[in-house]
Write a protein that holds these residues in place. Structure first.
Motif, PDB file in Angstrom:
ATOM      1  N   ASP A   1       5.635  -4.296  -6.755  1.00  0.00           N
ATOM      2  CA  ASP A   1       4.350  -3.601  -6.640  1.00  0.00           C
ATOM      3  C   ASP A   1       3.388  -4.435  -5.788  1.00  0.00           C
ATOM      4  OD1 ASP A   1       5.528  -1.930  -8.549  1.00  0.00           O
ATOM      5  OD2 ASP A   1       4.446  -2.839 -10.212  1.00  0.00           O
ATOM      6  N   ILE A   2       3.355  -5.718  -6.067  1.00  0.00           N
ATOM      7  CA  ILE A   2       2.461  -6.622  -5.347  1.00  0.00           C
ATOM      8  C   ILE A   2       2.893  -6.743  -3.885  1.00  0.00           C
ATOM      9  CG2 ILE A   2       1.656  -9.016  -5.231  1.00  0.00           C
ATOM     10  CD1 ILE A   2       1.890  -9.027  -8.334  1.00  0.00           C
ATOM     11  N   GLU A   3       4.197  -6.733  -3.650  1.00  0.00           N
ATOM     12  CA  GLU A   3       4.708  -6.840  -2.278  1.00  0.00           C
ATOM     13  C   GLU A   3       4.276  -5.640  -1.434  1.00  0.00           C
ATOM     14  OE1 GLU A   3       5.994  -8.699   0.815  1.00  0.00           O
ATOM     15  OE2 GLU A   3       6.090  -9.636  -1.158  1.00  0.00           O
ATOM     16  N   VAL A   4       4.287  -4.453  -2.010  1.00  0.00           N
ATOM     17  CA  VAL A   4       3.815  -3.260  -1.289  1.00  0.00           C
ATOM     18  C   VAL A   4       2.330  -3.415  -0.960  1.00  0.00           C
ATOM     19  CG1 VAL A   4       3.351  -0.777  -1.511  1.00  0.00           C
ATOM     20  CG2 VAL A   4       5.563  -1.692  -2.194  1.00  0.00           C
ATOM     21  N   PHE A   5       1.566  -3.938  -1.919  1.00  0.00           N
ATOM     22  CA  PHE A   5       0.138  -4.155  -1.686  1.00  0.00           C
ATOM     23  C   PHE A   5      -0.081  -5.197  -0.586  1.00  0.00           C
ATOM     24  CE2 PHE A   5      -3.933  -6.228  -2.720  1.00  0.00           C
ATOM     25  CZ  PHE A   5      -4.765  -5.124  -2.610  1.00  0.00           C
ATOM     26  N   LEU A   6       0.744  -6.233  -0.577  1.00  0.00           N
ATOM     27  CA  LEU A   6       0.617  -7.259   0.463  1.00  0.00           C
ATOM     28  C   LEU A   6       0.997  -6.709   1.842  1.00  0.00           C
ATOM     29  CD1 LEU A   6       1.912 -10.464  -1.352  1.00  0.00           C
ATOM     30  CD2 LEU A   6      -0.446  -9.821  -0.841  1.00  0.00           C
ATOM     31  N   ASN A   7       1.886  -5.726   1.879  1.00  0.00           N
ATOM     32  CA  ASN A   7       2.202  -5.069   3.155  1.00  0.00           C
ATOM     33  C   ASN A   7       0.952  -4.434   3.751  1.00  0.00           C
ATOM     34  OD1 ASN A   7       4.887  -5.771   3.171  1.00  0.00           O
ATOM     35  ND2 ASN A   7       5.568  -3.855   2.232  1.00  0.00           N
ATOM     36  N   LEU A   8       0.094  -3.929   2.901  1.00  0.00           N
ATOM     37  CA  LEU A   8      -1.187  -3.393   3.370  1.00  0.00           C
ATOM     38  C   LEU A   8      -1.997  -4.503   4.035  1.00  0.00           C
ATOM     39  CD1 LEU A   8      -3.251  -1.031   3.440  1.00  0.00           C
ATOM     40  CD2 LEU A   8      -4.062  -1.839   1.225  1.00  0.00           C
ATOM     41  N   GLY A   9      -2.016  -5.677   3.417  1.00  0.00           N
ATOM     42  CA  GLY A   9      -2.737  -6.815   3.981  1.00  0.00           C
ATOM     43  C   GLY A   9      -2.164  -7.290   5.306  1.00  0.00           C
TER      44      GLY A   9
ATOM     45  N   GLN B   1      -2.267   2.588  12.231  1.00  0.00           N
ATOM     46  CA  GLN B   1      -2.912   2.361  10.936  1.00  0.00           C
ATOM     47  C   GLN B   1      -2.643   3.539  10.004  1.00  0.00           C
ATOM     48  OE1 GLN B   1      -4.111  -0.569  10.126  1.00  0.00           O
ATOM     49  NE2 GLN B   1      -6.226  -0.691  10.742  1.00  0.00           N
ATOM     50  N   GLU B   2      -2.794   4.734  10.552  1.00  0.00           N
ATOM     51  CA  GLU B   2      -2.589   5.945   9.750  1.00  0.00           C
ATOM     52  C   GLU B   2      -1.139   6.008   9.248  1.00  0.00           C
ATOM     53  OE1 GLU B   2      -3.684  10.685  10.045  1.00  0.00           O
ATOM     54  OE2 GLU B   2      -4.086   9.371  11.740  1.00  0.00           O
ATOM     55  N   LYS B   3      -0.189   5.677  10.117  1.00  0.00           N
ATOM     56  CA  LYS B   3       1.227   5.655   9.728  1.00  0.00           C
ATOM     57  C   LYS B   3       1.466   4.610   8.637  1.00  0.00           C
ATOM     58  CE  LYS B   3       3.053   7.154  14.183  1.00  0.00           C
ATOM     59  NZ  LYS B   3       3.788   6.722  15.386  1.00  0.00           N
ATOM     60  N   ASN B   4       0.848   3.450   8.793  1.00  0.00           N
ATOM     61  CA  ASN B   4       1.015   2.392   7.800  1.00  0.00           C
ATOM     62  C   ASN B   4       0.469   2.806   6.435  1.00  0.00           C
ATOM     63  OD1 ASN B   4       2.289   0.558   9.515  1.00  0.00           O
ATOM     64  ND2 ASN B   4       0.343  -0.273  10.240  1.00  0.00           N
ATOM     65  N   PHE B   5      -0.698   3.444   6.430  1.00  0.00           N
ATOM     66  CA  PHE B   5      -1.264   3.922   5.166  1.00  0.00           C
ATOM     67  C   PHE B   5      -0.333   4.942   4.514  1.00  0.00           C
ATOM     68  CE2 PHE B   5      -5.557   2.347   6.427  1.00  0.00           C
ATOM     69  CZ  PHE B   5      -5.867   1.704   5.246  1.00  0.00           C
ATOM     70  N   LYS B   6       0.191   5.871   5.304  1.00  0.00           N
ATOM     71  CA  LYS B   6       1.096   6.883   4.757  1.00  0.00           C
ATOM     72  C   LYS B   6       2.362   6.238   4.181  1.00  0.00           C
ATOM     73  CE  LYS B   6      -0.372  10.908   7.430  1.00  0.00           C
ATOM     74  NZ  LYS B   6      -1.467  11.121   6.540  1.00  0.00           N
ATOM     75  N   LEU B   7       2.893   5.239   4.887  1.00  0.00           N
ATOM     76  CA  LEU B   7       4.087   4.536   4.416  1.00  0.00           C
ATOM     77  C   LEU B   7       3.810   3.813   3.100  1.00  0.00           C
ATOM     78  CD1 LEU B   7       7.006   3.528   4.890  1.00  0.00           C
ATOM     79  CD2 LEU B   7       5.999   1.601   6.110  1.00  0.00           C
ATOM     80  N   ILE B   8       2.708   3.111   3.032  1.00  0.00           N
ATOM     81  CA  ILE B   8       2.362   2.360   1.825  1.00  0.00           C
ATOM     82  C   ILE B   8       2.107   3.305   0.656  1.00  0.00           C
ATOM     83  CG2 ILE B   8       0.541   0.915   0.808  1.00  0.00           C
ATOM     84  CD1 ILE B   8       0.557  -0.558   3.587  1.00  0.00           C
TER      85      ILE B   8
ATOM     86  N   ASN C   1      -5.141   5.514  -5.681  1.00  0.00           N
ATOM     87  CA  ASN C   1      -6.448   6.119  -5.414  1.00  0.00           C
ATOM     88  C   ASN C   1      -7.341   5.183  -4.604  1.00  0.00           C
ATOM     89  OD1 ASN C   1      -5.729   8.442  -6.804  1.00  0.00           O
ATOM     90  ND2 ASN C   1      -6.610   7.737  -8.731  1.00  0.00           N
ATOM     91  N   CYS C   2      -7.312   3.894  -4.928  1.00  0.00           N
ATOM     92  CA  CYS C   2      -8.119   2.915  -4.194  1.00  0.00           C
ATOM     93  C   CYS C   2      -7.659   2.811  -2.736  1.00  0.00           C
ATOM     94  CB  CYS C   2      -8.036   1.545  -4.870  1.00  0.00           C
ATOM     95  SG  CYS C   2      -8.933   1.447  -6.430  1.00  0.00           S
ATOM     96  N   ILE C   3      -6.358   2.844  -2.518  1.00  0.00           N
ATOM     97  CA  ILE C   3      -5.850   2.758  -1.147  1.00  0.00           C
ATOM     98  C   ILE C   3      -6.219   4.021  -0.363  1.00  0.00           C
ATOM     99  CG2 ILE C   3      -3.737   2.657   0.242  1.00  0.00           C
ATOM    100  CD1 ILE C   3      -2.641   0.699  -1.856  1.00  0.00           C
ATOM    101  N   LYS C   4      -6.233   5.161  -1.024  1.00  0.00           N
ATOM    102  CA  LYS C   4      -6.666   6.398  -0.361  1.00  0.00           C
ATOM    103  C   LYS C   4      -8.139   6.307   0.036  1.00  0.00           C
ATOM    104  CE  LYS C   4      -3.385   9.642  -2.391  1.00  0.00           C
ATOM    105  NZ  LYS C   4      -3.191  10.745  -3.348  1.00  0.00           N
ATOM    106  N   ILE C   5      -8.941   5.730  -0.846  1.00  0.00           N
ATOM    107  CA  ILE C   5     -10.367   5.542  -0.521  1.00  0.00           C
ATOM    108  C   ILE C   5     -10.500   4.592   0.660  1.00  0.00           C
ATOM    109  CG2 ILE C   5     -12.560   4.602  -1.364  1.00  0.00           C
ATOM    110  CD1 ILE C   5     -11.664   5.525  -4.203  1.00  0.00           C
TER     111      ILE C   5
END
Length: 173
Positions: A109-117, A128-135, A38-42
């Motif tokens: 889980d943390i590695e996926v979050f770091l991919n966002l970073g 960016q949009e593709k990256n968000f969808k992938l994550i 939910n936070c990543i969607k926001i």
């Protein structure tokens, strides 16, 4: 006799409590992955449609998201503001210990979050949009795995705690 009864009850209760605590960690991981999604969607909304600068977008995620998880976004925002010329990934790395300790998240889980970073702010709008969808898809997969683990292990540890306490009492009597 009464002393044995009280001791037996304490043994069963304490071992049941230990089993409950272990079982609860599986439930918490699943909940935290849902809150993280939910936070990543926001964050995606803030960046893609609100066109907010990253530190401000992260602060907004903290304010709008569930504070049980969104506090990590406030920490990242503070790190970004403090280290203006620093790498975004470095700021994301500052919260890894908090994620392990406070959120019961696993390494993957943390590695996926770091991919966002790694990807945030480093490419164009479409990328960016593709990256968000992938994550978000990766987090959904992790949620599915966490749900299966929870169903499998939560009851197991609760029952194991109670039964091991009962076994100890029987052995001692």
């Amino acid at each position: 006799m009464i002393l044995k009864l009280i001791g037996s009850i304490l043994i069963v209760l304490s071992s049941s409590l230990i089993g409950y605590i272990y079982g609860k960690s599986y439930k918490e991981r699943l909940e935290n992955l849902i809150y993280l999604e939910n936070c990543i969607k926001i964050l995606e909304t803030e960046i893609m449609y609100g066109a907010s600068p990253l530190p401000e977008a992260l602060e907004n995620v903290y304010n709008k998201g569930n504070q049980k998880v969104s506090f990590i976004f406030a920490l990242i925002s503070k790190a970004l503001k403090k280290n203006k010329d620093g790498d975004v990934l470095e700021c994301f790395l500052t919260v890894v210990e908090n994620m392990k300790k406070d959120l019961n998240l696993k390494k993957e889980d943390i590695e996926v979050f770091l991919n966002l970073g790694r990807t945030i702010g480093s490419s164009g709008r479409k990328d960016q949009e593709k990256n968000f969808k992938l994550i978000l898809a990766q987090i959904k997969a992790l949620q599915k795995e966490a749900r299966l683990e929870k169903e499998k292990n939560e009851k197991l540890f609760k029952n194991l705690g109670f039964l091991s306490g009962l076994a100890i009492v029987i052995i001692l009597l």
